[in-house]
Scaffold this motif. Sequence first.
Motif, short mmCIF file in Angstrom:
data_model
loop_
_atom_site.label_atom_id
_atom_site.label_comp_id
_atom_site.label_asym_id
_atom_site.label_seq_id
_atom_site.Cartn_x
_atom_site.Cartn_y
_atom_site.Cartn_z
N ALA A 466 -3.23 -0.28 20.35
CA ALA A 466 -3.80 -0.02 19.03
C ALA A 466 -2.70 0.45 18.07
CB ALA A 466 -4.89 1.04 19.13
N PHE A 467 -1.83 1.28 18.60
CA PHE A 467 -0.72 1.79 17.78
C PHE A 467 0.18 0.64 17.32
CE2 PHE A 467 3.85 2.81 18.29
CZ PHE A 467 4.04 3.55 17.13
N ARG A 468 0.51 -0.23 18.26
CA ARG A 468 1.41 -1.34 17.93
C ARG A 468 0.78 -2.25 16.88
NH1 ARG A 468 3.05 -5.30 22.64
NH2 ARG A 468 0.88 -5.81 22.27
N ALA A 469 -0.50 -2.47 17.03
CA ALA A 469 -1.20 -3.31 16.05
C ALA A 469 -1.15 -2.64 14.67
CB ALA A 469 -2.64 -3.53 16.49
N ALA A 470 -1.30 -1.32 14.67
CA ALA A 470 -1.34 -0.61 13.38
C ALA A 470 0.02 -0.62 12.68
CB ALA A 470 -1.83 0.82 13.59
N VAL A 471 1.09 -0.41 13.46
CA VAL A 471 2.40 -0.36 12.80
C VAL A 471 2.94 -1.76 12.49
CG1 VAL A 471 3.05 1.90 13.70
CG2 VAL A 471 3.75 -0.17 14.95
N ALA A 472 2.26 -2.79 13.02
CA ALA A 472 2.72 -4.15 12.76
C ALA A 472 2.77 -4.45 11.26
CB ALA A 472 1.81 -5.15 13.47
N GLU A 473 1.89 -3.78 10.51
CA GLU A 473 1.89 -3.99 9.06
C GLU A 473 3.12 -3.39 8.37
OE1 GLU A 473 -1.67 -2.51 7.21
OE2 GLU A 473 -2.85 -3.25 8.91
N TYR A 474 3.70 -2.40 9.04
CA TYR A 474 4.82 -1.70 8.40
C TYR A 474 6.13 -2.42 8.67
CZ TYR A 474 1.51 2.03 7.47
OH TYR A 474 0.44 2.74 7.01
N THR A 475 6.19 -3.65 8.26
CA THR A 475 7.43 -4.42 8.44
C THR A 475 8.53 -3.75 7.60
OG1 THR A 475 6.89 -5.76 6.54
CG2 THR A 475 6.17 -6.57 8.69
N PRO A 476 9.77 -3.97 7.96
CA PRO A 476 10.85 -3.38 7.17
C PRO A 476 10.70 -3.71 5.68
CG PRO A 476 11.74 -4.22 9.21
CD PRO A 476 10.29 -4.60 9.19
N ARG A 477 10.28 -4.92 5.37
CA ARG A 477 10.17 -5.27 3.96
C ARG A 477 9.09 -4.43 3.26
NH1 ARG A 477 9.79 -11.34 1.84
NH2 ARG A 477 11.94 -11.19 2.51
N TYR A 478 7.91 -4.34 3.93
CA TYR A 478 6.82 -3.57 3.35
C TYR A 478 7.21 -2.08 3.24
CZ TYR A 478 2.38 -1.09 3.04
OH TYR A 478 1.38 -0.24 2.66
N THR A 479 7.83 -1.58 4.31
CA THR A 479 8.23 -0.18 4.32
C THR A 479 9.24 0.10 3.21
OG1 THR A 479 7.93 -0.20 6.71
CG2 THR A 479 9.12 1.67 5.80
N ALA A 480 10.13 -0.84 3.01
CA ALA A 480 11.12 -0.67 1.94
C ALA A 480 10.43 -0.56 0.58
CB ALA A 480 12.10 -1.84 1.94
N GLU A 481 9.38 -1.36 0.40
CA GLU A 481 8.65 -1.30 -0.87
C GLU A 481 8.02 0.07 -1.08
OE1 GLU A 481 5.71 -4.39 -1.12
OE2 GLU A 481 7.28 -5.91 -0.80
N VAL A 482 7.43 0.60 -0.01
CA VAL A 482 6.70 1.87 -0.14
C VAL A 482 7.66 3.06 -0.25
CG1 VAL A 482 5.01 3.40 0.95
CG2 VAL A 482 4.77 0.92 1.15
N THR A 483 8.69 3.05 0.57
CA THR A 483 9.54 4.25 0.67
C THR A 483 10.75 4.21 -0.24
OG1 THR A 483 10.89 3.26 2.41
CG2 THR A 483 8.94 4.51 3.11
N GLY A 484 11.15 3.02 -0.64
CA GLY A 484 12.37 2.91 -1.43
C GLY A 484 13.63 2.86 -0.58
N ILE A 485 13.46 2.79 0.75
CA ILE A 485 14.62 2.71 1.64
C ILE A 485 14.89 1.23 1.95
CG2 ILE A 485 15.57 3.40 3.89
CD1 ILE A 485 14.86 5.76 2.17
N SER A 486 16.13 0.81 1.86
CA SER A 486 16.41 -0.62 2.07
C SER A 486 16.14 -1.01 3.52
CB SER A 486 17.86 -0.92 1.72
OG SER A 486 18.72 -0.43 2.74
#
Lengths: 812, 164
Positions: A466-486
Amino acid sequence: MSAIKLTIDGTEVEVAPGTTILEAARRLGRDIPTFCYDSELPPNGACRICLVEVENARTLVASCVAPAGSGMVIHTESERVIRARREVLTLLVANHPLDCITCEKTGECKLQDYCYRYGVADSNYGGEVKKLDYDDTNAFFLRDMNKCILCGICVGKCQDVIGAGAIDFARRGFTSNVAPPFEDPIEDSTCIFCGLCMDSCPVGALIPKYSFSKGRPWQVEKTRSVCPYCSVGCNIYLHVKDNEVIGVTPVEENPVNRGHLCARGKFGWDYLQSGDRLTSPLVKSNGVFIEVSWEEALGFIADSIEEIMERYGSDAIMGLCSPKTTNEESYLFQKLIRFLGTNNVDSYTRHCHAPAVDGMMKAFGSAAMTNSIEELASTGAVFVIAADPYVSHPIISYRVREAVRKGAKLIVADPDPIGLTDIAHHHLTLRDGSAVALVNGIANAIIEEGLQDQLFIDRRTEGYDAFRAAVAEYTPRYTAEVTGISEEDLRSAARAYAGAGSAAIISTVGMDYSAGNGGLVLALANLALLTGNLGKESAGLYLPYGENNLQGASDMGALPAVLTGYQPVKEKSVRVKFARAWGTDISDQEGLSAADVFEGGAGDKIKAMLILDENPVTCVGGEDEETACYLAGLDFLVVQDIFMTETAALADVVLPAAAFAEQQGTYTNTERRVQLTRPAVKPPGDAFPGWAIIAELAGWLGFDWAYDGAGDVFDEMASLTPQYAGMSYERLAQGSLQWPCPTGEHPGTAYLYEGRFSRGLGLFSVVEQEKLKVSEAAGTKKDALVHHACQCQSDSMNKRSVVRNFYRTVGR
Amino acid sequence: MNREIEAEETVTEGIDLERVDSLIEPYLGRKEMMIPALQKVQNHFGYLPRPAMEQVSKRMRVPLSRLYGVATFYAQFKMKPRGRYIIRVCKGTACHIQGSPKIAERIEETLGIESGETTDDLRFTLEEVACIGACALAPVIMINDDPHGRLSPDKVKDILDNYQ
């Protein structure tokens, strides 16, 4: 490689390759003098006082840097050596004020000792002498650089061990001196007043102001104690003369602080001698406190409590314990409340830490910090997020620095620079409030690159899919958009954390009262589970508490739902065990928590409250006035403290307690380490150790308790508490012990969850990033998640100490 | 507002910190390059202004105390503003014999400064150097890159007048 054999002053010795001559000689008990050598710093052979004679060598060699060689024949006190050392001393003395009569360092000055040893009284080298102004602009210590012999130890400690970087060598040649930048006053530099430069200065160049003219070293009695400020629990010596604490030095031989301190431990004890200390029991009469005897005060309390219990029942009584009192006091306090027939006992500050406690309980089944502070020094990677240990728990930041010096990778996630960014390999300047997304994104990158510890996940955890499925959305690209980290920074940080053999996470997010932080704690727990960084050395999750004995107060059962060692009051076997031991019945109803009473609307159920060393009127989480109104409206309020706090001022009875330096007891630090503190001075006036006051009050309430000292209380507690079962004052006097320590032979437990979690398997949780507020997304700082203060730590001690103003402004 | 603070801010305003950033850009993340970084900054400003040092400290993550230590250790680094023209008076043996002390004395009189100092209008900085390597021209001085040889004290004023 084979051992090296050499002869030192006629004795053969075998050492490992790489050992210096100095180390080899010290092993034989030979006392080679040193100025610039310090075991914590790389040797530099600068001062030349450690010269020794090696047979057949062309010159004398500096033993602190020269490696021992096979077959060497060494003389450490030959004629030639002594002549050279005298010369070194004569040169130093030529430019040193010989005011030993009034110098504070007399008696423990290396220059003085060596001159005495080698008969150097004066110097025949005339010429210029230094005439520098001294710097006494700060509240803590005096810098007299005319006495400095330029050994450089303070520079090394300040730059590398502490990381303050406040001083360095300035200028060169004759005008060289150790100075803050631009030779400004030290107060204007990045100095954090940890006092380490002072503690390691071989001469009298750095002198604490507090002890000025108060006593010579040989007149001072040193009592070993534990610093009462943060949850690290540094070991200190209290220097006492004429029943007055005149100084503090760190204890070197202990695994907690190893000779290091911060400003609080080094300078923050002046409140002990404050003229504002409570010295007599006080009873309020017509709105004014009048001094009364202990008998009157305790008799009055007992009568009032009995009256309220008769009218409203036992559950109208509540006890509020403090995370600053000793274990013995906390234990007896909750015992007293339970003897009154209720479980209404809590520790108010605990609820600042609710996010950490709840998150760790959910993931692992226990809230305690998983690993030890000392282990940080040898970890392979450190991930610091939502924390600035340099400010909140300085010792922890010193250990991180040590780890980095040894090669560990350091990842700091914070919108702003913190006290460790100067050595960080990755500084992820995430948007405020986006920490959960960042941690999920790192987990995603780890899984994507196959860096997770699959064996650990399979054997030791549940909820992974379940955890893996949930973090699957947090791709580096998406995370970069949200956090501002490249994406690139994110991936390389993920590799650094997952790629280390052992990696630790540090966060003081648990100390942040603001809501919604539970998610980050769970996300961090996920990350540690994902990489198998639990149940082994130098790994784990470090969520250090704020207050010095928050761990202990919780362990002691000063909580509404559990007795000592987290044994639930709901369980019959537990109640039976305690009833048998105590000779009284335990209520099977869980008590009210502080949060229930102060914020949850259950306030009117309580008619009388007993508060130990706690000041809810000014603590976080409640409107000052609201809490004050509530407390003032109670039928009966007793406050025990060392000062007349805002809360005490509202009480019907105020009891004067002894401070940490005035009593025996134990504290449990944030790494579950139980440490003994000893009385160094007498309490002022009629003040008494808290545990003795509670035991006495119990007698007035008709309970038949008899304790022969604090050790006796500890033994009773240990007999009822599995985690503490193997501990005793006798054992603790030999050295601290970390729970669980189930038997008298058990060495204690440095890190938890080897082989098994408290709840069985470690639990992955699904945690989603909450939507960022517009202002956060726009990059405004300081308003939400990432936050490092220790608001809770500013209680009655800091407020009355010289460190008070300083700690409001510290930081770089 | 406190006058000192005001003065400090004026100095900070005068120093182009963005320029500092671009000068040290190639050295970021490489603490061992702090000396070249300081050289770049000095080449631009003529000396090491405090606000520029503070900026270098912040950007290179090197404690200011360390930068100050390095800057005060090496003679090449100057902590005070320097003149547009640097006068170097040769103190080598040949020049000494040919009367360089008198030359230096006359320059000091003319400009009202001592060796190592800078005129208030930031026109000249006077320095003494060990040997310029032009002994045939003794006594010799250099003003920036121009040598002036076979001097006598009386020639000093005219030479200086050429540098405005």
